[in-house]
Design an enzyme around this catalytic site. Structure first.
Site, PDB file in Angstrom:
ATOM      1  N   GLU A  31     -61.278  78.298  51.024  1.00  0.00           N
ATOM      2  CA  GLU A  31     -62.370  78.962  50.321  1.00  0.00           C
ATOM      3  C   GLU A  31     -62.728  80.221  51.115  1.00  0.00           C
ATOM      4  O   GLU A  31     -62.973  80.132  52.329  1.00  0.00           O
ATOM      5  CB  GLU A  31     -63.593  78.052  50.210  1.00  0.00           C
ATOM      6  CG  GLU A  31     -64.724  78.685  49.426  1.00  0.00           C
ATOM      7  CD  GLU A  31     -65.957  77.802  49.306  1.00  0.00           C
ATOM      8  OE1 GLU A  31     -66.945  78.270  48.714  1.00  0.00           O
ATOM      9  OE2 GLU A  31     -65.932  76.656  49.801  1.00  0.00           O
ATOM     10  N   ARG A 258     -57.950  66.281  60.442  1.00  0.00           N
ATOM     11  CA  ARG A 258     -58.330  67.648  60.759  1.00  0.00           C
ATOM     12  C   ARG A 258     -58.367  67.828  62.272  1.00  0.00           C
ATOM     13  O   ARG A 258     -58.451  66.860  63.031  1.00  0.00           O
ATOM     14  CB  ARG A 258     -59.689  67.994  60.131  1.00  0.00           C
ATOM     15  CG  ARG A 258     -60.880  67.309  60.772  1.00  0.00           C
ATOM     16  CD  ARG A 258     -62.151  67.568  59.977  1.00  0.00           C
ATOM     17  NE  ARG A 258     -62.405  69.002  59.852  1.00  0.00           N
ATOM     18  CZ  ARG A 258     -63.345  69.509  59.064  1.00  0.00           C
ATOM     19  NH1 ARG A 258     -64.092  68.716  58.326  1.00  0.00           N
ATOM     20  NH2 ARG A 258     -63.545  70.803  59.003  1.00  0.00           N
ATOM     21  N   LYS A 268     -68.723  75.959  60.298  1.00  0.00           N
ATOM     22  CA  LYS A 268     -69.059  77.319  59.863  1.00  0.00           C
ATOM     23  C   LYS A 268     -70.530  77.621  60.134  1.00  0.00           C
ATOM     24  O   LYS A 268     -70.885  78.734  60.516  1.00  0.00           O
ATOM     25  CB  LYS A 268     -68.754  77.483  58.377  1.00  0.00           C
ATOM     26  CG  LYS A 268     -67.274  77.574  58.063  1.00  0.00           C
ATOM     27  CD  LYS A 268     -67.031  77.713  56.568  1.00  0.00           C
ATOM     28  CE  LYS A 268     -65.538  77.716  56.263  1.00  0.00           C
ATOM     29  NZ  LYS A 268     -65.265  77.731  54.815  1.00  0.00           N
TER      30      LYS A 268
END
Length: 753
Positions: A31, A258, A268
């Site tokens: 994204e 991950r 983020k």
């Protein structure tokens, strides 16, 4: 192809053998709402690597379905990251927004099939109707709308006739599904926002779970590879594609763990806080884990890809040691970069018996590096060495220059100290030395034995450079916030001295500064008139030594805490005994559903919890510690193998409740209990960890923080209230985390008024 076969490559090979697909097609679908970091690098390496290994191709797709957070600058950063790592996507960059008409058409098809409906419940009601892990949800009354009414409402939603949140489109699946994500998930929501590519053409946007699988199908993706947090979303992925009856071959989703790295954050939100609050100098700050930051630090694509290969592809989340990443860049640069000499803290040496000047031939590379290249080193009677390469009163094992001990100048001669010159304060300002003419490197006949060779630069020809000594951004292994930042993560040396060929000949942009580490010519600030070098990494892992040497750290290294998350996959029904425990925990003890579910389903954990509770009645705090910290230990050990007891955990919780220690200090104490088995009270007393709650003690610390940061005080009072967290973090750091956070918050708020 990689020699090792990870589980993803095994799946791909089995699919190819079964002729499930004619070609392997993967995709990297970020994204575009932030700058890519090293976690993205792992995903890039996996998706592009698998496509390459099996002669397929990989698409680069921007998953741009949220118009409020996405931007073209992030698109460009993501494209740049893929290219820098050495990969090439198939065709043009793809965008989910390009498929909006097709995705919408599929939504209409689901409505016509009676498999989707427009719901008008509020967000809070949708959450309430969803149910819990132990109780089924309730379907909305709006699910009874006719196909015609749903189609009309959906069309009007698309045309922008309704407000944000007034309606949503939901799939009609199963409100009692064990996987809670299958309880009539949202497919579309209204969002009146300008999209950076489609402008104002759309007033509804597909949810990730709807747009993602259909975009994969539209592109002909065979293997949809994503991180483990999307494991429970796989059921929706399959339901959408199967319900629509899309023709084969269709994609299937596969998950991998991950990337988590200690001493690092990749959230983020937390990275944004570092940038916005000025803790770092932008997204490309060399201390940041962003691709831009790593590049500016001096990391190479090869080192990043080698790191991704070494850590492999796993099915379970784990924490990787950042030292492994640092090893990879050392290993890569060791056989590539020239060795040069730089002096960071110069001490002048005058060689009284040397006259004139000369140029010494010096190779850029040691004998074990198969590269060629050399330069001329100017040499004269005045040179500079590192200040700590001389000791007037040397400790045992000091092999460099002393009043009695000679030393070799790298590529030059052996020198001996004759006289030490000091200023009025007793500081050494100069060394008068003599050199041994017959000791020249390569033709030494002096017979003098020395145990060390040190770097140096010629006083008259050396170039002045700025050297930025970067270190790990966080001081602890599992950072939680800005209070864990490493205050020594950047040291700037304005007047370092470097041999002239580095600047005039530019043999490379990366170098090994002899005995200092690996350095990179800063790609932003470097000029020939004002050269700037960034430290990439030291020659050895100094942090491991620091951890062993520091016996009483303000914040000991600890294992990264495993975050407890609600499991929403296929959940086995509770047994009668588990149901009884769950009911007691939620109704009598008032525990949250998630914690109660964790404890009730685990017999070892619930027994430990209840034993602790019998020693001290504080169910909520005890449950949180047992379901998190204790659970982590019980995953690998039996209760009888633990060094701590339920009674000790009860004692720890009592100290929290009585505000003797904070929750943060409690975690530190717990880690010590795990290894030593000592009582928490003894640990707190021995390490001086008692929480500071007295305003009279905290207030002067706040005053000091404010006095040292007048600019931030002014900014806060001018309206930048985000800086509040900065002041709280600085106070907590100053007290080693021992200040009572609530008292700190209250006092900081008062003083900043």
């Amino acid at each position: 192809m990689n020699e090792s076969k990870d589980f993803l490559r095994v799946i791909v090979e089995e699919d190819l053998k079964a002729h499930k697909y004619n070609e392997v097609v993967t995709r990297f679908p970020p994204e575009p709402n932030g700058f890519p970091h090293i976690g993205h690098a792992k995903s890039i390496a996996i998706n592009f690597g698998i496509a390459r290994d099996y002669n397929g191709h990989c698409n680069l797709r921007m998953d741009d379905t949220n118009p409020t957070t996405e931007d073209t600058r992030y698109v460009e950063a993501l494209k740049d990251a893929v290219e820098w790592l050495g990969f090439k996507w198939e065709g043009n960059v793809r965008y989910t927004s390009d498929y909006f008409p097709q995705i919408y058409a599929y939504a209409v098809e689901l409505v016509k099939m009676g498999k989707a409906y427009v719901d008008s419940l509020s967000e809070e009601e949708i959450r309430e109707y969803r149910g819990t892990v132990t109780e089924p949800g309730r379907r909305s009354v709006y699910a009874e709308r006719s196909v015609e009414e749903n189609l009309d409402l959906l069309e009007r939603m698309k045309n922008g006739e309704f407000k944000d949140g007034e309606h949503v489109l939901r799939a009609k699946i199963d409100m009692s599904a064990a996987n809670m994500k299958m309880r009539d998930p949202l497919l579309y929501r209204i969002r009146h926002a300008h999209h950076y590519r489609t402008g104002d053409a759309w007033h509804i946007y597909p949810m990730y779970d709807f747009g993602h699988c259909l975009s994969d199908y539209i592109e002909g993706v065979s293997h949809s590879i994503c991180t483990l947090e999307f494991e429970n979303n796989r059921d929706i992925y399959d339901w959408v594609l199967d319900t629509l009856g899309l023709t084969s071959p269709r994609p299937y989703q596969h998950e991998f763990a991950r990337l988590g790295i200690n001493y690092t954050v990749m959230s983020k939100r937390k990275l944004l806080e570092l940038v916005n609050e000025g803790y770092v100098n932008g997204w490309d700050d060399p201390r940041m884990p962003t691709i831009a930051g790593l590049r500016r630090r001096g990391y190479t694509p090869e080192s990043i890809l080698n790191f991704c290969h070494q850590i492999g592809i796993a099915k379970a989340n784990s924490m990787v040691d950042v030292a492994q990443l640092e090893f990879c860049i050392r290993d890569d640069l060791n056989t590539k970069v020239p060795r040069v000499m730089c002096v960071l803290d110069p001490l002048k040496i005058t060689i009284e018996n040397y006259e004139g000047t000369e140029e010494l031939d010096a190779s850029y590379y040691p004998e074990d590096v198969p590269k060629e290249g050399s330069r001329k080193l100017p040499f004269s009677r005045e040179i500079y060495i590192e200040r700590d390469d001389f000791s007037e009163n040397p400790p045992a094992g000091f092999y460099r220059l002393t009043p009695e001990q000679p030393v070799r100048l790298k590529h030059a001669y052996i020198i001996s100290c004759k006289e030490v010159i000091k200023d009025a304060d007793g500081n050494i300002t100069e060394i008068i030395a003599t050199y041994h003419p017959d000791s020249k490197s390569g033709s030494d006949t002096s017979g003098i034995k020395v145990k060390s060779a040190i770097q140096w630069v010629d006083a008259h020809s050396a170039k002045t450079v700025e050297v930025r000594l970067y270190d790990r951004l966080y001081a602890c292994e599992a950072p939680e916030g800005v209070e864990d930042l490493n205050p020594d993560s950047l040291k700037i040396i304005k007047n370092a001295l470097i041999e002239p060929a580095v600047i005039t000949e530019k043999p490379d942009v990366r170098f090994q500064f002899e005995r200092q580490g690996y350095f990179y010519a800063d790609p932003v600030d470097y000029t020939d008139e004002a050269p700037v070098f960034n430290k990439i990494v030291g020659l050895k892992d100094s942090w491991n030594k620091k951890a062993k040497a520091d016996e009483t750290p303000a914040k000991p290294e600890r294992k990264a805490p495993e975050k407890k998350v609600q499991v929403e996959g296929e959940v086995a029904p509770m047994s009668e005994a588990e149901q009884a425990r769950y009911k007691t925990y939620t109704e009598t003890m008032k525990l949250g559903n998630e914690v109660a579910n964790t404890l009730a389903r685990d017999e070892k954990l619930s027994a430990f919890f209840e034993a602790s509770l019998s020693a001290y009645n504080s169910p909520v705090t005890l449950a949180n510690i047992v379901s998190n910290e204790v659970a982590r230990e019980l995953k690998e050990k039996e209760a009888s193998e633990l060094k701590f007891t339920p009674a000790q955990i009860a004692e720890l919780v009592k100290m929290i409740d009585e505000e003797i220690i904070s929750n943060k200090i409690a975690k530190q104490v717990f880690e010590e209990m795990v290894t030593s088995g000592e009582n928490p009270a003894q640990i707190v007393e021995a390490q001086g960890l008692v929480q500071i709650s007295d305003p009279a003690l905290i207030s002067p610390i706040i005053d000091d923080v404010m006095a040292k940061n007048p600019d931030n005080v002014e900014k806060y009072r001018a309206g930048n209230t985000k800086l509040f967290g900065f002041f709280v973090g600085q106070v907590l750091k100053a007290t080693g985390g021992k200040a009572n956070p609530q008292v700190v918050n209250d006092l900081v708020a008062q003083k900043l008024q």
